[in-house]
Design an enzyme around this catalytic site. Sequence first.
Site, mmCIF file in Angstrom:
data_model
loop_
_atom_site.group_PDB
_atom_site.id
_atom_site.type_symbol
_atom_site.label_atom_id
_atom_site.label_comp_id
_atom_site.label_asym_id
_atom_site.label_seq_id
_atom_site.Cartn_x
_atom_site.Cartn_y
_atom_site.Cartn_z
ATOM 1 N N ASN A 156 13.543 2.217 4.118
ATOM 2 C CA ASN A 156 14.251 1.475 5.166
ATOM 3 C C ASN A 156 15.738 1.258 4.867
ATOM 4 O OD1 ASN A 156 13.411 -0.242 3.079
ATOM 5 N ND2 ASN A 156 13.216 -2.014 4.409
ATOM 6 N N GLU A 253 10.596 -5.923 -5.758
ATOM 7 C CA GLU A 253 11.075 -6.538 -4.513
ATOM 8 C C GLU A 253 10.134 -6.050 -3.434
ATOM 9 O OE1 GLU A 253 12.134 -7.450 -1.220
ATOM 10 O OE2 GLU A 253 13.544 -5.784 -1.349
ATOM 11 N N CYS A 287 11.938 -6.189 4.731
ATOM 12 C CA CYS A 287 11.107 -7.202 4.078
ATOM 13 C C CYS A 287 11.670 -8.598 4.279
ATOM 14 C CB CYS A 287 10.988 -6.895 2.583
ATOM 15 S SG CYS A 287 12.579 -6.724 1.757
ATOM 16 N N GLU A 466 17.410 -8.897 -7.740
ATOM 17 C CA GLU A 466 18.422 -7.851 -7.687
ATOM 18 C C GLU A 466 19.750 -8.494 -7.314
ATOM 19 O OE1 GLU A 466 16.861 -3.693 -6.964
ATOM 20 O OE2 GLU A 466 16.147 -4.748 -5.177
#
Length: 486
Positions: A156, A253, A287, A466
Amino acid sequence: MRPALPPVATTPFVAGRFQPAAGEAEAIVDPATNEVIANVAGASAAQAEQAIVAARQAFDAGDWPRMPVFERGQILRRIADAITARTEHFALLESINGGKPISGARREVAGAARVFTYYAGAMDKFFGDTIPVAENLLNFTLREPLGVVAQITPWNFPLLAAAWKLAPALAAGCSCVLKPSPLTPLSTLLLAEVIEACGVPPGVVNILPGGAEIGQLLAEHPAIDGISFTGSTTVGTAVMRAAAGTIKSVALELGGKNACIVFADADIEKAAKSALGAAFGNAGQSCSARSRLLVQRSAVPAFTEALVAQIKTLKAGSPLDDKTTLGPLISASHWERVDQNVRRAEHDGARLVAGGHRPSDLPDGNFYEPTIFADVTPDLALYSDEVFGPVCSITPFDTEQQAIGMANASAYGLNGSVWSRDIGQALRVAKAVRTGMIAINGLPSASSTSVFAPFGGYKRSGVGRELGMSALAFYTETKTVTVDLS
């Protein structure tokens, strides 16, 4: 007519060069038309082993981890400049391969360049500590690179996710073996070309197109010191399980089913406008999408009306049209999964307020109307399951404590937002919601405050962070040194 793809390699990048095709070829499809635009050779198991050997050699005996951090930073700055110089090439690849509206694709390219720029100057500001122990002892810590890291990126945000992982790892002195999604490998392969041209030594970065078998090999391999994965919670669980055998450092993640909490005293028009980007940005394929809209009961009619009005401002169409704001879903099979979720929600009793079908004027490709459901109770699958498409739900609440409880009644905890003119109330809720990121009274995504703030979640949304200096913590080890001064 779609423009020709920018020239880009279509084979694995190992030890500083693109390799001959050896693995099975993957047809790369334009999701706006479902036409094949390229064939990319997946890495064979032998090529994956070669990449790990090259990365291991580059780390154990090469110059990169021993190079002064300022010099590594200069190379990262060159990478940032080279990405910027090729903005249109990268944006076209992201748009044609990933279905992203071209205006958004350009912003993501700029974001990737900014990440490299940030880490170009970050590592020489990431320090160890001096610790008072005893009169005749000097105790201090060193930050040293983690080693050889495997990195697996999603379809994505292919370029941006690669930048998020590669830039801090390179800044720390690691060597990398990165596997992009088999659906969207093209921009990452172009990034490999840029990295090589900017002076990163052979073996320090290796790019392996391929499927789950390559990811499994990387997660299990004893020569890999750490793995960073972005993707679904289901696959993330498998990665963690595979990495456990060799006690790798793991950063994950993963998924999200994020809540947007709107109190009756909020600026309803502003909240609805923000919800548009938060729920439907990237066609909802994120997400961090905030698709659970928890609205105080008295404000539900006004908020619903405002949100329905807002979705009429979205324009679905060719991703290469500058006016397009809603692109297609990534694949025909993903379109089917999103539609199944919508049909199930209808069957379960949720009230369809808007959307719910393929746009009548876009019969080709994987387009889906922005979709709003109301009367969604917490027992419905739509309330708890991640759809990963342009679908959101409206659920009423009555009290502050009820809103907190409903927001936290989720297996996930990645993102969220709170809307209230009562700043005390907003802060109480923000502190009480179990999520890694939360915005108050603004921003389509919590990470919009800064692409360099920590990004990550609680619970099944992942492990670790991150971006920011937090990423450098993952890509480094801490060594304690004690000196006897007596």
